[in-house]
Design a protein around this motif. Structure first.
Motif, mmCIF file in Angstrom:
data_model
loop_
_atom_site.group_PDB
_atom_site.id
_atom_site.type_symbol
_atom_site.label_atom_id
_atom_site.label_comp_id
_atom_site.label_asym_id
_atom_site.label_seq_id
_atom_site.Cartn_x
_atom_site.Cartn_y
_atom_site.Cartn_z
ATOM 1 N N UNK A 22 -5.186 -10.923 -9.844
ATOM 2 C CA UNK A 22 -4.702 -11.739 -8.726
ATOM 3 C C UNK A 22 -3.645 -12.760 -9.142
ATOM 4 N N UNK A 23 -3.805 -13.438 -10.286
ATOM 5 C CA UNK A 23 -2.763 -14.395 -10.661
ATOM 6 C C UNK A 23 -1.378 -13.752 -10.793
ATOM 7 N N UNK A 24 -1.319 -12.512 -11.254
ATOM 8 C CA UNK A 24 -0.031 -11.812 -11.355
ATOM 9 C C UNK A 24 0.510 -11.468 -9.972
ATOM 10 N N UNK A 25 -0.374 -11.075 -9.080
ATOM 11 C CA UNK A 25 0.056 -10.682 -7.735
ATOM 12 C C UNK A 25 0.480 -11.866 -6.897
ATOM 13 N N UNK A 26 -0.176 -13.005 -7.096
ATOM 14 C CA UNK A 26 0.149 -14.178 -6.289
ATOM 15 C C UNK A 26 1.463 -14.834 -6.697
ATOM 16 N N UNK A 27 2.097 -14.337 -7.739
ATOM 17 C CA UNK A 27 3.439 -14.830 -8.070
ATOM 18 C C UNK A 27 4.461 -14.319 -7.065
ATOM 19 N N UNK A 28 4.079 -13.311 -6.277
ATOM 20 C CA UNK A 28 4.981 -12.729 -5.283
ATOM 21 C C UNK A 28 4.355 -12.837 -3.904
ATOM 22 N N UNK A 29 5.154 -13.229 -2.943
ATOM 23 C CA UNK A 29 4.685 -13.262 -1.566
ATOM 24 C C UNK A 29 5.134 -12.027 -0.795
ATOM 25 N N UNK A 49 7.312 -7.240 -13.264
ATOM 26 C CA UNK A 49 6.914 -5.990 -13.919
ATOM 27 C C UNK A 49 5.396 -5.834 -13.988
ATOM 28 N N UNK A 50 4.663 -6.916 -14.297
ATOM 29 C CA UNK A 50 3.201 -6.827 -14.353
ATOM 30 C C UNK A 50 2.621 -6.480 -12.979
ATOM 31 N N UNK A 51 3.131 -7.125 -11.962
ATOM 32 C CA UNK A 51 2.681 -6.855 -10.609
ATOM 33 C C UNK A 51 3.023 -5.441 -10.164
ATOM 34 N N UNK A 52 4.214 -4.960 -10.538
ATOM 35 C CA UNK A 52 4.620 -3.598 -10.180
ATOM 36 C C UNK A 52 3.693 -2.566 -10.802
ATOM 37 N N UNK A 53 3.211 -2.833 -12.010
ATOM 38 C CA UNK A 53 2.287 -1.898 -12.667
ATOM 39 C C UNK A 53 0.966 -1.807 -11.901
ATOM 40 N N UNK A 54 0.515 -2.924 -11.378
ATOM 41 C CA UNK A 54 -0.731 -2.942 -10.593
ATOM 42 C C UNK A 54 -0.529 -2.167 -9.293
ATOM 43 N N UNK A 55 0.561 -2.449 -8.603
ATOM 44 C CA UNK A 55 0.859 -1.756 -7.348
ATOM 45 C C UNK A 55 1.035 -0.259 -7.612
ATOM 46 N N UNK A 56 1.691 0.106 -8.709
ATOM 47 C CA UNK A 56 1.878 1.524 -9.050
ATOM 48 C C UNK A 56 0.541 2.213 -9.277
ATOM 49 N N UNK A 106 -2.894 -5.508 -0.779
ATOM 50 C CA UNK A 106 -2.457 -4.468 0.148
ATOM 51 C C UNK A 106 -1.250 -4.888 0.986
ATOM 52 N N UNK A 107 -0.961 -6.186 1.051
ATOM 53 C CA UNK A 107 0.295 -6.620 1.664
ATOM 54 C C UNK A 107 1.488 -6.202 0.807
ATOM 55 N N UNK A 108 1.263 -5.994 -0.486
ATOM 56 C CA UNK A 108 2.342 -5.627 -1.405
ATOM 57 C C UNK A 108 2.496 -4.114 -1.580
ATOM 58 N N UNK A 109 1.521 -3.351 -1.131
ATOM 59 C CA UNK A 109 1.560 -1.887 -1.249
ATOM 60 C C UNK A 109 2.438 -1.323 -0.140
#
Length: 191
Positions: free
Chosen positions: A44-51, A58-65, A92-95
């Motif tokens: 979550x801390x990696x994902x919450x860097x993006x709204x 890149x870290x968040x993109x790996x999770x979404x991927x 799921x807002x980022x997917x």
């Protein structure tokens, strides 16, 4: 076959993560494939860097991927104020809304009372309906009393897990459908 065990827990230890992992292990034993586990307490801390999706690093993109690349997702959340966790919603807002169409999903949750189990049908299932996934009919809900030291011990919940696993197996086409399908007959299953 890529199976993702996705737990919306925001603390550790977590009954939700335990429930999701038991279901994922049983599913992997039944259908095979590669199993990956993601707990939102870690990511979550990696994902919450993006709204927004265009702000993901890149870290968040790996999770979404990992989410978008899964063939089957076992998704679970603790019940918070009659819904799933905000961290899970943010993920799921980022997917991409098209990325999950036709994928198989098992819904799971943990909560404090039997009434919280309705969250699966009134909150979580509609979320995945938006993504056009194939959620199996059997949702898995467990109470605090169903665990001993964060280990799932209630045989009735384990039976629901097994039923959900069989439902996934029934709607998951073989990796090589052409080898098992009768020529000229349609299997009825979408890839």
């Amino acid at each position: 076959m890529n199976i993702l065990a996705l737990s919306g827990n925001v603390k550790r230890p977590s009954r939700t993560a335990s429930l999701v992992n038991v279901a994922a292990d049983r599913l992997r034993q039944r259908v095979g494939g590669h199993l990956q586990s993601i707990e939102l307490v870690d990511v979550a801390p990696m994902l919450f860097r993006a709204l927004r999706a265009d702000q993901i690093d890149a870290e968040g993109k790996a999770i979404i991927a990992a989410v978008e690349g899964a063939d089957i997702i076992i998704v679970g959340s603790p019940v918070y104020r009659a819904s799933y966790s905000g961290a899970l919603k943010h993920l799921f807002d980022l997917v991409d809304y098209r990325a999950l169409a036709g994928k198989r999903v098992v819904l799971a949750a943990t909560g404090g009372t039997q009434l919280h189990g309705l969250m699966l049908e009134h909150q979580l299932r509609p979320l995945f309906g938006f993504f056009n996934v194939m959620t199996v009919p059997t949702a898995i809900y467990a109470l605090e009393a169903d665990f001993t030291d964060y280990e799932l011990t209630n045989p009735a919940v384990l039976e629901r897990i097994d039923r959900a696993v069989e439902e996934v197996a029934a709607i998951t086409p073989a990796l090589d459908i052409g080898a098992t399908a009768t020529p000229g007959k349609h299997s009825g299953l979408a890839a």
